[in-house]
Design a protein around this motif. Sequence first.
Motif, PDB file in Angstrom:
ATOM      1  N   ALA A  16       0.961  -1.272   0.283  1.00 38.43           N
ATOM      2  CA  ALA A  16       0.015  -0.064  -0.176  1.00 38.43           C
ATOM      3  C   ALA A  16       0.678   1.191   0.166  1.00 38.43           C
ATOM      4  CB  ALA A  16      -0.987  -0.064   1.180  1.00 38.43           C
ATOM      5  N   TRP A  17       1.853   1.357   0.498  1.00 38.46           N
ATOM      6  CA  TRP A  17       2.514   2.896   0.657  1.00 38.46           C
ATOM      7  C   TRP A  17       3.451   2.379  -0.580  1.00 38.46           C
ATOM      8  CZ3 TRP A  17       1.717   5.898   4.116  1.00 38.46           C
ATOM      9  CH2 TRP A  17       1.471   5.628   5.379  1.00 38.46           C
ATOM     10  N   PHE A  18       3.303   1.359  -1.468  1.00 37.53           N
ATOM     11  CA  PHE A  18       4.457   1.489  -2.540  1.00 37.53           C
ATOM     12  C   PHE A  18       3.423   2.368  -3.354  1.00 37.53           C
ATOM     13  CE2 PHE A  18       7.370  -2.063  -0.779  1.00 37.53           C
ATOM     14  CZ  PHE A  18       8.486  -0.749  -0.077  1.00 37.53           C
ATOM     15  N   ILE A  19       2.573   1.404  -3.355  1.00 36.88           N
ATOM     16  CA  ILE A  19       1.841   2.190  -4.145  1.00 36.88           C
ATOM     17  C   ILE A  19       1.451   3.855  -4.029  1.00 36.88           C
ATOM     18  CG2 ILE A  19      -1.008   2.058  -4.813  1.00 36.88           C
ATOM     19  CD1 ILE A  19      -1.065  -1.273  -4.750  1.00 36.88           C
ATOM     20  N   ALA A  20       1.425   4.491  -3.192  1.00 41.37           N
ATOM     21  CA  ALA A  20       0.743   5.638  -2.564  1.00 41.37           C
ATOM     22  C   ALA A  20       1.877   6.224  -3.061  1.00 41.37           C
ATOM     23  CB  ALA A  20       1.021   5.655  -0.701  1.00 41.37           C
ATOM     24  N   GLY A  21       3.378   5.509  -2.729  1.00 40.52           N
ATOM     25  CA  GLY A  21       4.382   6.515  -3.382  1.00 40.52           C
ATOM     26  C   GLY A  21       4.368   7.122  -5.103  1.00 40.52           C
ATOM     27  N   LEU A  22       3.984   5.402  -5.203  1.00 41.24           N
ATOM     28  CA  LEU A  22       4.322   5.629  -6.643  1.00 41.24           C
ATOM     29  C   LEU A  22       3.486   7.145  -7.146  1.00 41.24           C
ATOM     30  CD1 LEU A  22       4.879   1.991  -7.985  1.00 41.24           C
ATOM     31  CD2 LEU A  22       6.300   4.372  -8.050  1.00 41.24           C
ATOM     32  N   LEU A  23       1.796   6.962  -6.444  1.00 40.67           N
ATOM     33  CA  LEU A  23       0.724   7.608  -7.141  1.00 40.67           C
ATOM     34  C   LEU A  23       1.124   8.959  -6.509  1.00 40.67           C
ATOM     35  CD1 LEU A  23      -2.472   5.901  -5.957  1.00 40.67           C
ATOM     36  CD2 LEU A  23      -1.838   6.114  -8.225  1.00 40.67           C
ATOM     37  N   LEU A  24       1.399   9.069  -5.697  1.00 42.94           N
ATOM     38  CA  LEU A  24       2.291  10.484  -5.363  1.00 42.94           C
ATOM     39  C   LEU A  24       3.704  11.217  -6.053  1.00 42.94           C
ATOM     40  CD1 LEU A  24       2.208  10.039  -1.287  1.00 42.94           C
ATOM     41  CD2 LEU A  24       1.103  12.349  -2.131  1.00 42.94           C
ATOM     42  N   MET A  25       4.356  10.543  -6.503  1.00 41.91           N
ATOM     43  CA  MET A  25       4.922  10.614  -7.523  1.00 41.91           C
ATOM     44  C   MET A  25       4.651  11.563  -9.115  1.00 41.91           C
ATOM     45  SD  MET A  25       8.841   8.413  -6.965  1.00 41.91           S
ATOM     46  CE  MET A  25       8.396   7.721  -5.192  1.00 41.91           C
ATOM     47  N   ALA A  26       3.402  10.371  -9.118  1.00 37.33           N
ATOM     48  CA  ALA A  26       2.824  10.695 -10.440  1.00 37.33           C
ATOM     49  C   ALA A  26       2.221  11.741 -10.751  1.00 37.33           C
ATOM     50  CB  ALA A  26       1.812  10.085 -10.549  1.00 37.33           C
ATOM     51  N   LEU A  27       1.447  12.356  -8.770  1.00 36.20           N
ATOM     52  CA  LEU A  27       0.726  13.316  -9.513  1.00 36.20           C
ATOM     53  C   LEU A  27       1.937  14.595  -9.308  1.00 36.20           C
ATOM     54  CD1 LEU A  27      -1.421  13.100  -6.531  1.00 36.20           C
ATOM     55  CD2 LEU A  27      -1.931  13.631  -8.554  1.00 36.20           C
ATOM     56  N   GLU A  28       3.230  14.698  -8.996  1.00 34.66           N
ATOM     57  CA  GLU A  28       4.231  15.541  -8.843  1.00 34.66           C
ATOM     58  C   GLU A  28       4.392  16.127 -10.384  1.00 34.66           C
ATOM     59  OE1 GLU A  28       7.048  18.565  -8.471  1.00 34.66           O
ATOM     60  OE2 GLU A  28       6.197  17.165  -6.693  1.00 34.66           O
ATOM     61  N   ILE A  29       4.164  14.790 -11.416  1.00 32.65           N
ATOM     62  CA  ILE A  29       4.165  15.274 -12.387  1.00 32.65           C
ATOM     63  C   ILE A  29       3.703  16.106 -13.376  1.00 32.65           C
ATOM     64  CG2 ILE A  29       4.752  14.048 -14.961  1.00 32.65           C
ATOM     65  CD1 ILE A  29       5.323  11.768 -13.591  1.00 32.65           C
ATOM     66  N   LEU A  30       2.063  15.524 -12.753  1.00 32.37           N
ATOM     67  CA  LEU A  30       0.740  16.043 -13.086  1.00 32.37           C
ATOM     68  C   LEU A  30       0.853  17.608 -12.659  1.00 32.37           C
ATOM     69  CD1 LEU A  30      -1.933  13.309 -13.491  1.00 32.37           C
ATOM     70  CD2 LEU A  30      -0.870  14.316 -14.904  1.00 32.37           C
ATOM     71  N   ALA A  31       1.213  18.337 -11.533  1.00 32.28           N
ATOM     72  CA  ALA A  31       1.656  19.116 -11.205  1.00 32.28           C
ATOM     73  C   ALA A  31       2.452  19.671  -9.973  1.00 32.28           C
ATOM     74  CB  ALA A  31       0.123  19.674  -9.805  1.00 32.28           C
ATOM     75  N   PRO A  32       3.579  19.937 -11.143  1.00 31.01           N
ATOM     76  CA  PRO A  32       4.798  19.990 -10.075  1.00 31.01           C
ATOM     77  C   PRO A  32       4.850  21.520  -9.512  1.00 31.01           C
ATOM     78  CG  PRO A  32       4.645  21.022 -12.841  1.00 31.01           C
ATOM     79  CD  PRO A  32       3.194  20.378 -13.030  1.00 31.01           C
ATOM     80  N   GLY A  33       5.483  20.771  -8.715  1.00 29.37           N
ATOM     81  CA  GLY A  33       6.108  21.645  -7.358  1.00 29.37           C
ATOM     82  C   GLY A  33       7.146  21.552  -7.034  1.00 29.37           C
ATOM     83  N   ALA A  34       7.291  20.178  -7.004  1.00 24.42           N
ATOM     84  CA  ALA A  34       8.473  19.585  -5.922  1.00 24.42           C
ATOM     85  C   ALA A  34       8.158  19.343  -4.559  1.00 24.42           C
ATOM     86  CB  ALA A  34       9.895  20.190  -6.361  1.00 24.42           C
ATOM     87  N   PHE A  35       6.972  18.699  -4.386  1.00 22.65           N
ATOM     88  CA  PHE A  35       6.430  18.878  -2.926  1.00 22.65           C
ATOM     89  C   PHE A  35       5.849  16.848  -2.355  1.00 22.65           C
ATOM     90  CE2 PHE A  35       3.259  18.418   0.471  1.00 22.65           C
ATOM     91  CZ  PHE A  35       4.352  19.188   1.074  1.00 22.65           C
ATOM     92  N   MET A  36       4.918  16.941  -3.509  1.00 26.09           N
ATOM     93  CA  MET A  36       4.980  15.502  -4.000  1.00 26.09           C
ATOM     94  C   MET A  36       5.831  14.221  -4.559  1.00 26.09           C
ATOM     95  SD  MET A  36       1.074  15.137  -3.647  1.00 26.09           S
ATOM     96  CE  MET A  36      -0.030  16.948  -3.441  1.00 26.09           C
ATOM     97  N   LEU A  37       6.804  14.540  -4.532  1.00 24.55           N
ATOM     98  CA  LEU A  37       7.888  14.155  -5.154  1.00 24.55           C
ATOM     99  C   LEU A  37       8.888  13.423  -3.313  1.00 24.55           C
ATOM    100  CD1 LEU A  37      10.234  12.761  -6.884  1.00 24.55           C
ATOM    101  CD2 LEU A  37      10.849  14.456  -5.977  1.00 24.55           C
ATOM    102  N   TRP A  38       8.480  14.383  -2.682  1.00 26.82           N
ATOM    103  CA  TRP A  38       9.006  13.659  -1.440  1.00 26.82           C
ATOM    104  C   TRP A  38       8.192  13.697  -0.241  1.00 26.82           C
ATOM    105  CZ3 TRP A  38      13.951  15.308  -2.502  1.00 26.82           C
ATOM    106  CH2 TRP A  38      13.404  16.098  -3.488  1.00 26.82           C
TER     107      TRP A  38
END
Length: 148
Positions: free
Chosen positions: A13-35
């Motif tokens: 669940a954490w791996f999936i959540a991490g990948l989804l958050l990183m994908a959100l960073e691509i859609l809405a860049p701002g270098a926050f969701m990546l972290w």
Amino acid sequence: MTLADIVALGPWAWFIAGLLLMALEILAPGAFMLWLGLAAVATGLVASVVDMSWQITVLVFAALSLASVLVGRRILRERRPRTGETALNNRSAKIVGRTFVLDAPIEQGRGRVKVDDTVWRVEGPDLPQGARIRVTGVDGTLLKVAEA
């Protein structure tokens, strides 16, 4: 999907959540969701090694999120230009440090040089036509030069 279904996934669940958050960073860049995404993946790694309840896992994620955001902000701050000025849309700032050949001699401290498609006035030591110069600074539309 209920909380029980998410808990049943375990560390995945954490791996999936991490990948989804990183994908959100691509859609809405701002270098926050990546972290946050990196923190979620790290939480998944910790959860796969250490057996803990989902409540403790959420606390681990919160701590790792805080740490990764602080580290990320520091990294981004160090990569930011030191001065408040940038060379973006400032053609004269991009010329500083470059070398050119004089179009006209510098006499009594004044001359001219062709830079790309524009002729600029220069100020510097007296030099003959054809001498190589290096731009050391800019004062409006006047280039400060020195012998290269």
